[in-house]
Design a protein around this motif. Structure first.
Motif, short mmCIF file in Angstrom:
data_model
loop_
_atom_site.label_atom_id
_atom_site.label_comp_id
_atom_site.label_asym_id
_atom_site.label_seq_id
_atom_site.Cartn_x
_atom_site.Cartn_y
_atom_site.Cartn_z
N THR A 116 0.83 -1.22 0.00
CA THR A 116 0.00 0.00 0.00
C THR A 116 0.86 1.26 0.00
OG1 THR A 116 -0.14 0.15 2.42
CG2 THR A 116 -1.84 -1.16 1.30
N ILE A 119 -5.03 0.00 -5.21
CA ILE A 119 -5.68 -1.31 -5.19
C ILE A 119 -7.10 -1.14 -5.72
CG2 ILE A 119 -6.45 -3.27 -3.77
CD1 ILE A 119 -4.21 -2.41 -1.77
N MET A 160 -3.74 -4.83 -7.96
CA MET A 160 -3.11 -3.51 -8.03
C MET A 160 -3.61 -2.78 -9.28
SD MET A 160 -1.43 -3.90 -5.26
CE MET A 160 -0.47 -2.39 -5.13
N VAL A 179 -3.00 -8.47 -4.41
CA VAL A 179 -2.22 -7.75 -3.40
C VAL A 179 -1.15 -8.61 -2.75
CG1 VAL A 179 -3.87 -5.95 -2.82
CG2 VAL A 179 -4.07 -8.16 -1.71
N GLU A 232 -10.65 -5.16 2.14
CA GLU A 232 -9.70 -4.23 1.54
C GLU A 232 -10.31 -2.83 1.66
OE1 GLU A 232 -6.31 -3.92 0.78
OE2 GLU A 232 -6.79 -5.96 0.12
#
Length: 906
Positions: A222, A299, A305, A317, A355
RNA sequence: GGACGAUUAGCUCAGUUGGUUAGAGCGUCUCGCUUACACCGAGAAGGUCGAAGGUUCGAGCCCUUCAUCGUCCACCA
């Protein structure tokens, strides 16, 4: 259904009874308050928490059905228009997931069926499965009004949902905006904050070289979306850096990073520097909002991604993380790694890792003042509903929990991307609608879509064309959070907004909402929010929160532990009444309840006891029992049992009114078993001539038990009392306490006699005196018997001193029941009392009474002083003074009694 | 990190404004098939009410601190 011959079978057999009785009830139409006899002006309404339409009944359902049915039956018998409205829930995400799993078994996905095909499949599935839960609800004896049954996904509820959405939208309470949400990649949908669960997990904390800093993170991938780092404003290590901008390179090109200060940063954790990823962390998003930071979404909704992640684009991810860490390691940019435990957020429906990401979604604004509601916000209205006393939560401690949650409530994301659910009633014009782009910086709301935007149409009924330009339109593809529709449950079920039958006016607000504390936030809070907004009144007056049903060792019931008690299995085995009692007695609001089969078996035994009490009474009543007349008591025992019944009626009634269900169950059990059966019926065998007494007692006991054990009581009533086909115990009038309450003289007398009998039994048991020998004969001849009698009768003797009751009245039954067959006579007991009374050491009793008297006098003095204090009397509230006066009166009463007792001891 | 709950007999729990001797069910042990009930009846044993202080004439109940267990909430990356 009136019986021809009244002899009951020896044991109660629920199997042959329950189905027949339920059918008769349902067929009578009396579950519907409109059909109840008499003038019923005062309603009592409960909305059933709708079980999932595709689910099966578990013990938790059995518990709420039991408690709600108990209340409904009680208030119905009390003469109120009792409405218990049943229904089922479409449970959008849960059902959607279930059907997806079914499809997966055939190797298919929802995309193979297409949206419409999939919805059809879900509807079919629900139709096929919904009758199961309906039957199971009936099996528990639920007296709910099936004619008003509702479903959270039927036409009427859909209409209400559209109506609500449009009203809220026009009031500016619903907007569409680009914000951070909880995203479940498996469900491919957003989730509300409280639909996220946390699971403790161990992960790796990676220390990254990060420009001039080192930053610790559990989610290195991230960091590609970072736009800032945050430090604590007081952190001397980094003070000089605040406000500066620098660049970092994680292999996808240079990233501009600003250094910001935020109180939320923990100086002790990691390096005290936090990389800020506004697009993928709710915390960072909030910080970014305060600092107007740019956001960079790396994301996507597919859990992979995005293009902004450069060469990592398209990677899931986990793979991106592994690859990135490997590359950074090779560049020497990783300082160290350590294992730590971490709370991972999971989807509460499918257990997939959540997420957090920024996305364009529909939100309910909880902080915007509503003009039509005196300028209050949804949050304020919801808080006031409870704070102002309009809603009472039981147990009270949950009010605090509610306030805490409500005060911290964020805007509610209501759009879901799953297919099954209420479609959002918004249409976009293909030609004149321009979708606003994502705002560049967090906190900028200029990109939000609200009412009034051209080409954006919100309507209860689908429009044909764009009202602005006449162009072609298409509906928003999203559906609504399932709790958006459940939130309207108390009024969508009663005909809002038109109220064609007048139900809304008659039955809303409802009296009680009974459900588990685990859905306080999900459901109760949403209902309060939606209802105070839509109707400007509370949805319910009382919230009764029950606990969880656990196994006998206190563990949650779960398939894997194999400790599940299936309510239907045990109802089949022990009878529904037994299951209901085991879920009522020992159960208190907010507390978990331990359940075991032994407990259910015990209440099965009790149901049989009640059955046999009835059997005995019916065998001993001459002619047809009536039971409606209050009989004239002829003996001490009659006076006693009538007084006790009256007291039981009073306390049971008060308890149920106060939402107390365990205690009245215990009170009734004790009365029925320990007083009625063990004493009065035994006495009645001897005294005889009890037709009226027994009929009256039985009818009242049946009525009192009916809300707790509807089947066995109704069955007995039908066999013994019912006049015609429409004469049901279910609608009989609730008992009223008789005028003559139990007087102290009768009570003392009965206690004395009971103790005397117990003492006689005791001696027999201890000395092994065989049946038939009379104690009074032995008493004069045998020293040992004399000694034991004296000892046993000490209490009785002192009791006798303060009682005026003559033993001769009751000598016959005392003789009969004080042991097996005949053991003693009242004369013997009288003799024993006399002798024991003279022999016992009175000085000890005297001493004790004197101490008590002294204490009481001291207390009375204190009270006098308090009440003579002019200052106190002037300042204390009237109620307090009243209490103090009452206490004084009580203690003075006690002093008089003690003085009398001491006199007679001399 | 915050908040809340629980702690009473071997087990499960009552004990609602502080007030005579702290209760029940299960389990254990005796005894009993007495024509309503063996899915029953009679009797017994078993408690320093988590610990320590305090308030009070009087505390299982009120106050303070602590201990153990549990639940919920919260932005330790």
């Amino acid at each position: 259904m009136a019986a021809e011959h009244r002899e009951l079978p020896k044991a109660y057999d629920p199997k042959g009874v329950e189905g027949r009785i339920y059918e008769a009830w349902e067929g009578s139409g009396l579950f519907n308050p409109d059909n109840l006899p008499g003038e019923r002006t005062e309603p009592f309404t409960i909305m059933m928490p709708p079980p999932n339409a595709t689910g099966t009944l578990h013990i938790g359902h059995a518990m709420f059905l039991t408690l709600e049915d108990l209340m409904t039956r009680f208030h119905r018998m009390r003469g109120r228009a009792a409405l218990w409205l049943p229904g089922t829930d479409h449970a959008a995400i849960a059902t959607n997931t279930k059907v997806e799993k079914l499809l997966a078994k055939d190797g298919k996905t929802k995309y193979d069926l297409g949206r419409d095909g999939f919805i059809e499949r879900v509807k079919e599935y629900i139709e096929g499965s919904r009758d199961t839960i309906r039957k199971q609800i009936r099996k528990m004896g639920s007296s709910c009004d099936w004619s008003r049954e509702a479903f959270t996904f039927d036409e009427q509820r859909n209409r209400v949902v559209r109506e609500m959405f449009v009203r809220m939208f026009n009031d500016g309470l619903i907007y569409r905006g680009y914000r951070i949400v909880n995203w479940c990649p498996r469900c491919e949908s957003t989730l509300a904050d409280d639909e996220v669960e946390y699971k403790e997990e161990s992960t790796t904390l990676v220390y990254l070289k990060y420009g001039p800093f080192t930053v610790a993170t559990t989610r290195p991938e991230t960091k590609l979306g970072d736009t800032a780092v945050a430090v604590h404003p007081d952190d001397v290590r980094y003070k000089d850096m605040i406000g500066q901008t620098f660049e970092v390179d994680f292999g996808i090109g240079l990233q501009q990073i600003r250094v910001i200060a935020d109180e939320g940063v923990d100086m002790e954790f990691g390096t005290g520097v936090v990389g800020i990823t506004p697009a993928h962390s709710a915390v960072d998003f909030a910080m970014a909002e305060r600092n107007q930071l740019p956001m960079k979404k790396v994301i996507g909704e597919d859990g992979k991604m995005t293009a902004l992640a450069g060469k990592y684009a398209g990677l899931p991810v986990n793979e991106a993380r592994a690859k990135l860490v490997k590359e950074l390691k090779s560049k020497g940019l990783i300082e160290k790694e350590e294992e730590m435990s971490h709370k991972l957020s999971m989807c509460y429906r499918c257990n997939t890792a959540i997420e957090p990401l920024t996305s364009r979604q529909w939100f309910v604004d909880v902080n915007r003042p509503v003009e039509s509601r005196r300028g209050k916000t949804l949050k304020e209205m919801s808080l006031e509903a409870v704070r102002g006393g309009g809603i009472r939560i039981l147990p009270e401690r949950f009010e605090k929990v509610y306030f805490n949650w409500m005060e911290n409530l964020h805007d509610w994301c209501v759009s879901r991307q799953i297919w099954f659910g209420h479609r959002i009633p918004v249409w976009y014009c293909k030609s004149c609608y321009v979708e606003k782009g994502a705002p560049e910086r967090v906190g900028d709301t200029s990109g939000y879509e609200r009412a009034g935007q051209s080409g954006l149409i919100t309507a209860v009924d689908a429009p044909e064309t764009c009202p602005d330009c006449g162009g072609e339109i298409e509906q928003d593809v999203d559906t609504l959070d399932t709790w958006f529709s459940s939130g309207t449950w108390t009024f969508s079920t009663l005909g809002w907004p038109d109220d064609p039958k007048g139900d809304l006016k008659k039955f809303h607000p409802t009296q009680c909402l009974e459900t588990g504390y685990d859905i306080l936030f999900f459901w109760i809070a949403r209902m309060i929010l939606m209802t105070t907004y839509a109707l400007d009144e509370v949805p319910f007056e009382t919230v009764y929160l029950h606990g969880l049903v656990r196994d006998e060792e206190g563990r949650k019931m779960s398939k894997s532990l194999e400790n599940i008690i299936d309510p239907l299995d045990v109802a089949e085995k022990y009878g529904t009444d037994a299951v209901r009692l085991s879920l009522t007695i020992g159960n208190s609001p907010g507390n978990d309840l331990r359940m075991s089969e032994d407990k259910i078996a015990y209440y099965r035994n009790f149901a049989n006891k009640l059955w046999n009490i009835s059997r005995f009474i019916l065998l001993n009543v001459e002619g047809r029992p009536d039971g409606t007349k209050v009989p004239e008591p002829k003996t001490l025992a009659d006076r006693w049992i009538l007084g006790r019944l009256s007291a039981v009626i009073t306390s049971v009634t008060a308890d149920i009114e106060a939402y107390n269900f365990s205690r009245p169950g215990e009170t009734l059990r004790d009365f029925t078993w320990n007083e009625l059966a063990d004493w009065y019926l035994e006495i009645a065998k001897v005294e005889g001539d009890k037709s009226e007494m027994l009929s009256y007692l039985l009818l009242n006991v049946l009525k009192l038990w009916h809300p707790f054990m509807p089947f066995v009581t109704e069955e007995i009533y039908q066999l013994a009392f019912s006049g015609d086909e429409r004469d049901f115990l279910m609608v009989a009038e609730w008992p009223r306490p008789s005028e003559s309450n139990l007087d102290g003289e009768t009570n003392n007398g009965m206690i004395l006699l009971q103790e005397a009998v117990v003492a006689a039994r005791n001696i027999r048991s201890e000395l092994g005196i065989e049946a038939g020998r009379k104690l009074d004969e032995l008493f004069v001849r045998d020293d040992e018997v004399a000694r034991r009698l004296t000892e046993q009768f000490k209490n009785i003797a002192s009791l006798a001193r303060f009682s005026q009751v003559s033993l001769s009245d009751s000598s016959s039954w005392m003789t009969a029941i004080s042991g097996a067959r005949t053991t003693t006579t009242s004369g013997g007991i009288q003799l024993a009392i006399t002798i024991a009374g003279d022999n016992i050491d009175q000085s000890a009793i005297k001493e004790k009474k004197e101490k008590e008297l002294e204490d009481a006098r001291k207390y009375a003095d204190t009270q006098h002083r308090k009440l003579d204090n002019a200052d106190f009397v002037a300042r204390a509230p009237a109620a307090v003074i009243e209490t103090e006066r009452r206490k004084l009166a009580e203690v003075e009463d006690r002093i008089t009694k003690l003085e009398d007792q001491l006199k007679s001891l001399r």
